[in-house]
Design an enzyme around this catalytic site. Structure first.
Site, PDB file in Angstrom:
ATOM      1  CE1 TYR A   1      -2.247   3.093   2.830  1.00  0.00           C
ATOM      2  CE2 TYR A   1      -3.383   2.626   0.782  1.00  0.00           C
ATOM      3  CZ  TYR A   1      -3.570   3.763   2.022  1.00  0.00           C
ATOM      4  OH  TYR A   1      -4.071   4.957   1.837  1.00  0.00           O
TER       5      TYR A   1
ATOM      6  CG  ASP B   1       5.800   3.207   0.590  1.00  0.00           C
ATOM      7  OD1 ASP B   1       4.237   3.462   0.037  1.00  0.00           O
ATOM      8  OD2 ASP B   1       6.290   4.533   1.491  1.00  0.00           O
TER       9      ASP B   1
ATOM     10  CE  LYS C   1       2.697   5.346   8.421  1.00  0.00           C
ATOM     11  NZ  LYS C   1       1.234   5.607   8.808  1.00  0.00           N
TER      12      LYS C   1
HETATM   13  P1  KE4 Z   1      -0.555   8.504   4.034  1.00  0.00           P
HETATM   14  O1  KE4 Z   1      -0.745   9.236   2.979  1.00  0.00           O
HETATM   15  O2  KE4 Z   1      -1.617   7.592   5.258  1.00  0.00           O
HETATM   16  O3  KE4 Z   1      -0.489   9.051   5.647  1.00  0.00           O
HETATM   17  O4  KE4 Z   1       0.453   7.661   3.674  1.00  0.00           O
HETATM   18  C1  KE4 Z   1       0.321   6.571   3.248  1.00  0.00           C
HETATM   19  C2  KE4 Z   1       1.310   5.325   2.852  1.00  0.00           C
HETATM   20  C3  KE4 Z   1       2.313   5.418   2.324  1.00  0.00           C
HETATM   21  N1  KE4 Z   1       3.221   4.532   2.802  1.00  0.00           N
HETATM   22  C4  KE4 Z   1       2.717   3.303   3.149  1.00  0.00           C
HETATM   23  C5  KE4 Z   1       4.274   1.969   3.171  1.00  0.00           C
HETATM   24  C6  KE4 Z   1       1.945   3.872   3.956  1.00  0.00           C
HETATM   25  O5  KE4 Z   1       2.065   2.524   5.268  1.00  0.00           O
HETATM   26  C7  KE4 Z   1       1.657   4.298   4.397  1.00  0.00           C
HETATM   27  C8  KE4 Z   1      -0.431   4.517   5.115  1.00  0.00           C
HETATM   28  N2  KE4 Z   1      -0.313   3.910   5.985  1.00  0.00           N
HETATM   29  C9  KE4 Z   1      -1.235   3.550   6.789  1.00  0.00           C
HETATM   30  C10 KE4 Z   1      -1.843   2.158   8.036  1.00  0.00           C
HETATM   31  N3  KE4 Z   1      -1.405   0.837   7.240  1.00  0.00           N
HETATM   32  C11 KE4 Z   1      -1.857   4.740   7.105  1.00  0.00           C
HETATM   33  C12 KE4 Z   1      -3.418   4.135   8.046  1.00  0.00           C
HETATM   34  C13 KE4 Z   1      -4.243   5.021   7.636  1.00  0.00           C
HETATM   35  O6  KE4 Z   1      -4.720   4.121   6.205  1.00  0.00           O
HETATM   36  O7  KE4 Z   1      -5.518   5.585   8.822  1.00  0.00           O
END
Ligand code: KE4
Length: 427
Positions: free
Chosen positions: A144, A239, A267
């Site tokens: 993801y 990523d 993060k």
């Molecule tokens: P954000 O747009 O949520 O800040 O980041 C997206 C993203 C990109 N790449 C990786 C490897 C990620 O894990 C994420 C976001 N992680 C999720 C947790 N599995 C965010 C939690 C959520 O969607 O509320």
């Protein structure tokens, strides 16, 4: 102010926020039931508005690596806020953050801040396409990368055909430019580069996929990807939004001694405030506006509060022994969980790297999304609610990864293991 109960607040929330949440995973759909509403968080614990407290193994999905509300970060944000909340003008904190990232991560010669991980990966993909003048990208099933259109794509009907939208609203034409392959499958990658020779702008992956639970690359897979992308003039994008600065100063690329062309972060470098970043080879990054033809922007990118929160958090992590302590507490948790589940004869696989872990109730080796899907979801759901009832909050989905922080103590782990033993005995 007297809060309503979580149940009452969720009813209200659902009338004015889609699904009652601002991000789907928070709705507890993967475990059934309704979410609780948090009142506050400190260290390894969170407290809900009904007054119940929990040991937290999610840490707001990764940022809270020091534990919640560390005073060093709070004080730094408080001081910075007195000088202004946002400028939209270059400020010294952006330079300090860029200096830290480029010195901690050898592959990153230049870096640009964004406001989320989604923006970071979306921008890195656009940059790779602009730099190579190619349109196709490769991603892996189970990885993801946020919710931009090019990355909300599922594997096509045939393994090597173009992808299909993984969400309503993603145009088929966009999805068609994304090829989705099984993780840990070099033959599939080779075949894709043969079929789409000269057309693949980028290959993006979570080097340790952590959004389908925690999957680890098989020996040699990452170096294979480095070699085949190099050979094909394809931009290799790691990523590391989740793993960056969490698994060591240089994340997975530091552990695996691999230099991607671009990397994405988030993060941890925001200390809990909205942040993302992407960076890598200067020759590629210089294609970005205002220098080059690839446009990318953000009103709040590099805003002073997220910068100072992240800088402070990174300074805490560079103190001697921080990453070793995270690994030690992770090993202590893993050891205890393995003993309990083995004694009870419950088939399981526990993947852990440092302070990131995931427990799968299956006897299958976890190598890709298909193997993750062999886990006993019903058992996971039962244990989720039983652990929550005992004051332990684990990820509300079997497709998520757990996180430990520097605030988690051996007493927290002992309490957790005791709760797990009780939960298993109740099955
Ligand atoms: P954000 O747009 O949520 O800040 O980041 C997206 C993203 C990109 N790449 C990786 C490897 C990620 O894990 C994420 C976001 N992680 C999720 C947790 N599995 C965010 C939690 C959520 O969607 O509320």
């Amino acid at each position: 102010m007297r809060y309503p109960t979580s149940a009452k607040l969720f009813e209200i929330a659902k009338t004015i926020i889609p699904g009652g949440v601002n991000s789907p995973v928070r709705a507890f759909r993967n475990v059934g039931g309704d979410p609780f509403f948090v009142r506050r968080a400190k260290g390894s614990r969170i407290e809900d508005i009904d007054g119940k407290s929990y040991i937290d193994y999610i840490g707001t999905w990764g940022p809270a690596i020091l534990g919640h509300a560390p005073m060093s970060v709070i004080n730094a944000v408080h001081e910075a806020a007195k000088n202004g909340l946002s400028f939209g003008i270059p400020n010294v904190l952006e330079v300090e953050m860029a200096q830290m990232i480029t010195s901690w991560v050898p592959s990153v010669e230049k870096v640009r801040m964004t406001n989320s991980g989604t923006e970071a990966t979306m921008s890195a993909i656009r940059l790779a396409r602009g730099y190579t003048k190619r349109d196709k990208i490769i991603k892996f099933d189970g990885c993801y990368h946020g919710h931009s259109d090019s990355l909300l794509v599922a594997a096509g009907s045939g393994a090597l055909t173009h992808g299909e939208p993984d969400s309503a609203g993603v145009p088929a034409a966009f999805a068609a430019e994304t090829i989705v392959l099984p993780f840990n499958d070099p033959a599939a990658v080779e075949a894709a580069f043969l079929q789409w020779e000269g057309q693949i702008a980028a290959l993006i992956l979570e080097p340790y996929p952590a959004n389908a639970g925690l999957i680890l690359p098989q020996p040699g897979f990452l170096s294979f990807l480095r070699e085949i992308t190099e050979r094909n003039g394809t931009v290799l994008i790691f990523d590391e939004v989740m793993t960056g600065f969490r698994l060591g100063k240089a994340g997975v690329q530091g552990l695996e001694h691999i230099m991607p062309d671009l990397s994405c972060f988030g993060k941890v470098i925001g200390g809990g405030l909205p942040v993302g970043a992407f960076g890598g080879k200067a020759a590629i990054m210089d294609y970005l506006a205002p220098l080059g033809p690839v446009y990318q922007a953000g009103t709040l990118s590099g805003n002073p509060l997220a910068m100072v929160a992240g800088i402070t958090q990174l300074h805490e992590l560079e103190k001697a022994g921080a990453y070793e302590k995270l690994d030690e507490i992770g090993a202590y948790l893993q050891g205890g969980v393995e003993i309990i589940l083995t004694q009870k004869g419950i088939p399981h696989r526990m993947n852990r790297v440092g302070s990131m872990f995931c427990l799968f109730f299956t006897d299958q080796e976890i190598i890709n999304l298909d193997s993750v899907k062999t886990q006993d979801m019903a058992l996971f759901r039962k244990l989720f609610w039983s652990m929550l009832d005992k004051g332990v909050y684990i990820a509300p989905s079997p497709y998520e990864t757990g996180f430990l922080s520097l605030a988690h103590t051996r007493e927290d782990i002992d309490y957790t293991l005791d709760a797990l033993e009780k939960a298993v005995n109740e099955l």
